[in-house]
Design an enzyme around this catalytic site. Structure first.
Site, PDB file in Angstrom:
ATOM      1  N   ASP A   9       0.871  -1.173   0.000  1.00  0.00           N
ATOM      2  CA  ASP A   9       0.000   0.000   0.000  1.00  0.00           C
ATOM      3  C   ASP A   9       0.914   1.231   0.000  1.00  0.00           C
ATOM      4  O   ASP A   9       2.106   1.121   0.277  1.00  0.00           O
ATOM      5  CB  ASP A   9      -0.890   0.002   1.258  1.00  0.00           C
ATOM      6  CG  ASP A   9      -1.759   1.250   1.332  1.00  0.00           C
ATOM      7  OD1 ASP A   9      -2.407   1.581   0.322  1.00  0.00           O
ATOM      8  OD2 ASP A   9      -1.770   1.927   2.378  1.00  0.00           O
ATOM      9  N   SER A  10       0.316   2.383  -0.258  1.00  0.00           N
ATOM     10  CA  SER A  10       1.089   3.625  -0.211  1.00  0.00           C
ATOM     11  C   SER A  10       1.552   3.937   1.217  1.00  0.00           C
ATOM     12  O   SER A  10       2.460   4.733   1.401  1.00  0.00           O
ATOM     13  CB  SER A  10       0.230   4.770  -0.740  1.00  0.00           C
ATOM     14  OG  SER A  10      -0.982   4.846  -0.010  1.00  0.00           O
ATOM     15  N   TYR A  41      -0.335   8.478  -2.517  1.00  0.00           N
ATOM     16  CA  TYR A  41      -0.389   8.180  -3.948  1.00  0.00           C
ATOM     17  C   TYR A  41      -1.583   8.902  -4.589  1.00  0.00           C
ATOM     18  O   TYR A  41      -1.599   9.133  -5.787  1.00  0.00           O
ATOM     19  CB  TYR A  41      -0.561   6.680  -4.176  1.00  0.00           C
ATOM     20  CG  TYR A  41       0.672   5.832  -3.981  1.00  0.00           C
ATOM     21  CD1 TYR A  41       1.828   6.340  -3.384  1.00  0.00           C
ATOM     22  CD2 TYR A  41       0.675   4.501  -4.391  1.00  0.00           C
ATOM     23  CE1 TYR A  41       2.949   5.529  -3.200  1.00  0.00           C
ATOM     24  CE2 TYR A  41       1.791   3.688  -4.219  1.00  0.00           C
ATOM     25  CZ  TYR A  41       2.918   4.210  -3.619  1.00  0.00           C
ATOM     26  OH  TYR A  41       4.021   3.399  -3.444  1.00  0.00           O
ATOM     27  N   GLY A  42      -2.574   9.216  -3.747  1.00  0.00           N
ATOM     28  CA  GLY A  42      -3.847   9.740  -4.256  1.00  0.00           C
ATOM     29  C   GLY A  42      -3.750  11.060  -5.009  1.00  0.00           C
ATOM     30  O   GLY A  42      -4.654  11.414  -5.754  1.00  0.00           O
ATOM     31  N   CYS A  72      -3.746  -0.810  -2.150  1.00  0.00           N
ATOM     32  CA  CYS A  72      -4.030   0.613  -2.365  1.00  0.00           C
ATOM     33  C   CYS A  72      -4.982   0.790  -3.559  1.00  0.00           C
ATOM     34  O   CYS A  72      -4.696   0.283  -4.648  1.00  0.00           O
ATOM     35  CB  CYS A  72      -2.708   1.318  -2.634  1.00  0.00           C
ATOM     36  SG  CYS A  72      -2.852   3.051  -3.010  1.00  0.00           S
ATOM     37  N   ASN A  73      -6.062   1.503  -3.343  1.00  0.00           N
ATOM     38  CA  ASN A  73      -7.017   1.716  -4.438  1.00  0.00           C
ATOM     39  C   ASN A  73      -6.400   2.530  -5.575  1.00  0.00           C
ATOM     40  O   ASN A  73      -6.635   2.246  -6.741  1.00  0.00           O
ATOM     41  CB  ASN A  73      -8.256   2.457  -3.924  1.00  0.00           C
ATOM     42  CG  ASN A  73      -9.173   1.546  -3.147  1.00  0.00           C
ATOM     43  OD1 ASN A  73     -10.169   1.089  -3.652  1.00  0.00           O
ATOM     44  ND2 ASN A  73      -8.815   1.256  -1.908  1.00  0.00           N
ATOM     45  N   THR A  74      -5.625   3.549  -5.207  1.00  0.00           N
ATOM     46  CA  THR A  74      -5.034   4.396  -6.249  1.00  0.00           C
ATOM     47  C   THR A  74      -4.054   3.577  -7.094  1.00  0.00           C
ATOM     48  O   THR A  74      -4.050   3.669  -8.331  1.00  0.00           O
ATOM     49  CB  THR A  74      -4.318   5.611  -5.608  1.00  0.00           C
ATOM     50  OG1 THR A  74      -5.179   6.208  -4.637  1.00  0.00           O
ATOM     51  CG2 THR A  74      -3.944   6.625  -6.655  1.00  0.00           C
ATOM     52  N   GLU A 151      -6.297   8.797   9.955  1.00  0.00           N
ATOM     53  CA  GLU A 151      -4.988   8.607  10.594  1.00  0.00           C
ATOM     54  C   GLU A 151      -4.918   9.334  11.931  1.00  0.00           C
ATOM     55  O   GLU A 151      -4.241   8.898  12.853  1.00  0.00           O
ATOM     56  CB  GLU A 151      -3.868   9.062   9.656  1.00  0.00           C
ATOM     57  CG  GLU A 151      -3.734   8.119   8.480  1.00  0.00           C
ATOM     58  CD  GLU A 151      -2.467   8.298   7.658  1.00  0.00           C
ATOM     59  OE1 GLU A 151      -1.525   8.962   8.098  1.00  0.00           O
ATOM     60  OE2 GLU A 151      -2.444   7.748   6.539  1.00  0.00           O
ATOM     61  N   CYS A 183     -11.253   3.406  -0.866  1.00  0.00           N
ATOM     62  CA  CYS A 183      -9.958   3.882  -0.346  1.00  0.00           C
ATOM     63  C   CYS A 183      -9.673   3.109   0.931  1.00  0.00           C
ATOM     64  O   CYS A 183     -10.592   2.832   1.717  1.00  0.00           O
ATOM     65  CB  CYS A 183     -10.034   5.380  -0.054  1.00  0.00           C
ATOM     66  SG  CYS A 183      -8.538   6.028   0.736  1.00  0.00           S
ATOM     67  N   THR A 184      -8.396   2.782   1.115  1.00  0.00           N
ATOM     68  CA  THR A 184      -7.989   1.973   2.268  1.00  0.00           C
ATOM     69  C   THR A 184      -8.442   2.533   3.617  1.00  0.00           C
ATOM     70  O   THR A 184      -8.681   1.775   4.552  1.00  0.00           O
ATOM     71  CB  THR A 184      -6.448   1.886   2.305  1.00  0.00           C
ATOM     72  OG1 THR A 184      -5.915   3.208   2.130  1.00  0.00           O
ATOM     73  CG2 THR A 184      -5.921   0.967   1.234  1.00  0.00           C
ATOM     74  N   HIS A 185      -8.502   3.861   3.718  1.00  0.00           N
ATOM     75  CA  HIS A 185      -8.775   4.485   5.018  1.00  0.00           C
ATOM     76  C   HIS A 185     -10.262   4.555   5.376  1.00  0.00           C
ATOM     77  O   HIS A 185     -10.609   4.747   6.531  1.00  0.00           O
ATOM     78  CB  HIS A 185      -8.236   5.913   5.027  1.00  0.00           C
ATOM     79  CG  HIS A 185      -6.747   6.012   5.044  1.00  0.00           C
ATOM     80  ND1 HIS A 185      -5.957   5.487   4.050  1.00  0.00           N
ATOM     81  CD2 HIS A 185      -5.904   6.572   5.940  1.00  0.00           C
ATOM     82  CE1 HIS A 185      -4.690   5.719   4.333  1.00  0.00           C
ATOM     83  NE2 HIS A 185      -4.633   6.385   5.473  1.00  0.00           N
TER      84      HIS A 185
HETATM   85  N1  DGL Z   1      -3.969   3.988   0.064  1.00  0.00           N
HETATM   86  C1  DGL Z   1      -4.572   5.064  -0.705  1.00  0.00           C
HETATM   87  C2  DGL Z   1      -5.784   4.514  -1.471  1.00  0.00           C
HETATM   88  O1  DGL Z   1      -6.403   3.547  -1.082  1.00  0.00           O
HETATM   89  C3  DGL Z   1      -4.956   6.243   0.169  1.00  0.00           C
HETATM   90  C4  DGL Z   1      -3.792   7.058   0.666  1.00  0.00           C
HETATM   91  C5  DGL Z   1      -2.984   7.684  -0.453  1.00  0.00           C
HETATM   92  O2  DGL Z   1      -3.446   8.665  -1.076  1.00  0.00           O
HETATM   93  O3  DGL Z   1      -1.899   7.194  -0.727  1.00  0.00           O
HETATM   94  O4  DGL Z   1      -6.118   5.034  -2.503  1.00  0.00           O
END
Ligand code: DGL
Length: 275
Positions: A9-10, A41-42, A72-74, A151, A183-185
């Site tokens: 993940d990012s 990464y977003g 990571c979704n992005t 976070e 998104c992961t969060h």
């Molecule tokens: N992990 C990223 C996602 O799921 C979110 C955090 C980021 O922007 O890196 O897209």
């Protein structure tokens, strides 16, 4: 097969996906890489996200992983195709599992997607839904402030509610009946999101769906742990100092990590032929 699953993940958010993987596949060994030095990464360009993703995969492949999970979704939105084309082990992203579930669950064929700017800009969710079910209407909204809120642990205070109201009002007006937490969060903000969007809207957790998909892929390919009675090994790596990751990890994984190692990604630069 006693080879680990590799997950990247990012940063820290992918621990929500790892948590689901551990719930569904508790015996599997796992290696998690959080690219904390280069997060987020977003907000990055597709080229940069692809390069980072290839480097993360390069690191994880050193451990002879049996499958790569792009938590990571992005990164899934921008880099999944490239990773699948270049890597010999199965590559599983978080987008398609969430998409399949959303298409299955919706009754009125109006699906909402929330994610980072990059995920929304990529149209990866919309394209995947339309490819599967062309009659669906898809409405997307980037909710970047949800990441720092999660976070910080601000998941049920007034600021979280105000932010959610502002972001989600557009989707409420579209009368969606299904919303993908892309998104992961966002699973950490599930309660706030549910209250603001309306309890009648089904929330799809892409991490949960991904864990189920991984289990299916491992079974189909005969890759499940062949010796499930041994204690699973869990390794954690980050690209920046481990302190903050350890500190915040409890919110995302539910347990406090004691050992997190730092890795220097310079070594895994895609232009470095020595690796
Ligand atoms: N992990 C990223 C996602 O799921 C979110 C955090 C980021 O922007 O890196 O897209």
């Amino acid at each position: 097969m006693k080879r680990p699953l590799g997950i990247f993940d990012s940063g820290i958010g992918g621990l929500t996906v790892l948590k689901e993987i551990i719930r569904v596949l508790p015996e599997e060994d796992t290696i998690y890489l959080g690219d904390t030095a280069r997060v987020p990464y977003g907000t990055k360009s597709p080229d940069t996200v692809i390069r980072y993703s290839l480097e993360n995969a390069r690191f994880l492949l050193k451990f002879e992983i049996k499958a790569l999970v792009v938590a990571c979704n992005t990164a899934s939105a921008y880099a999944l195709q490239r990773l699948s084309g270049e890597i010999a082990v199965p590559v599983i992203g978080v987008i398609m599992p969430g998409v399949k579930k959303a298409v299955e669950v919706t009754r009125n064929k109006k699906i909402g997607i929330i994610g980072t700017d990059g995920t929304v800009r990529s149209n990866a969710y919309t394209n995947a839904i339309k490819a599967l079910a062309p009659d669906m209407s898809v409405f997307s909204k980037a909710c970047p402030l949800f990441v720092p809120l999660a976070e910080e642990g601000w998941i049920d205070n007034e600021i979280a509610f105000l932010t959610a109201r502002d972001y989600l009002s557009e989707l409420r007006d579209k009368e969606i009946d299904t919303l993908v937490l892309g998104c992961t969060h966002y699973p950490l903000l599930r309660n706030v999101i549910a209250q603001v969007i309306g309890q009648e809207v089904s929330l799809i957790d892409s991490g949960q769906e991904t864990a189920a998909e991984i289990s299916k892929v491992l079974k189909e390919r005969n890759l499940l742990d062949s010796n499930p009675h041994t204690e699973p090994s869990r390794k954690f790596f980050v690209t920046d100092s481990p302190e903050r990751f350890i500190q915040v990890s409890k919110k995302f994984l539910g347990t406090t990590l004691d050992k997190v190692e730092k890795v220097d990604m310079m070594q895994y630069n895609i232009h470095n032929p020595a690796v």
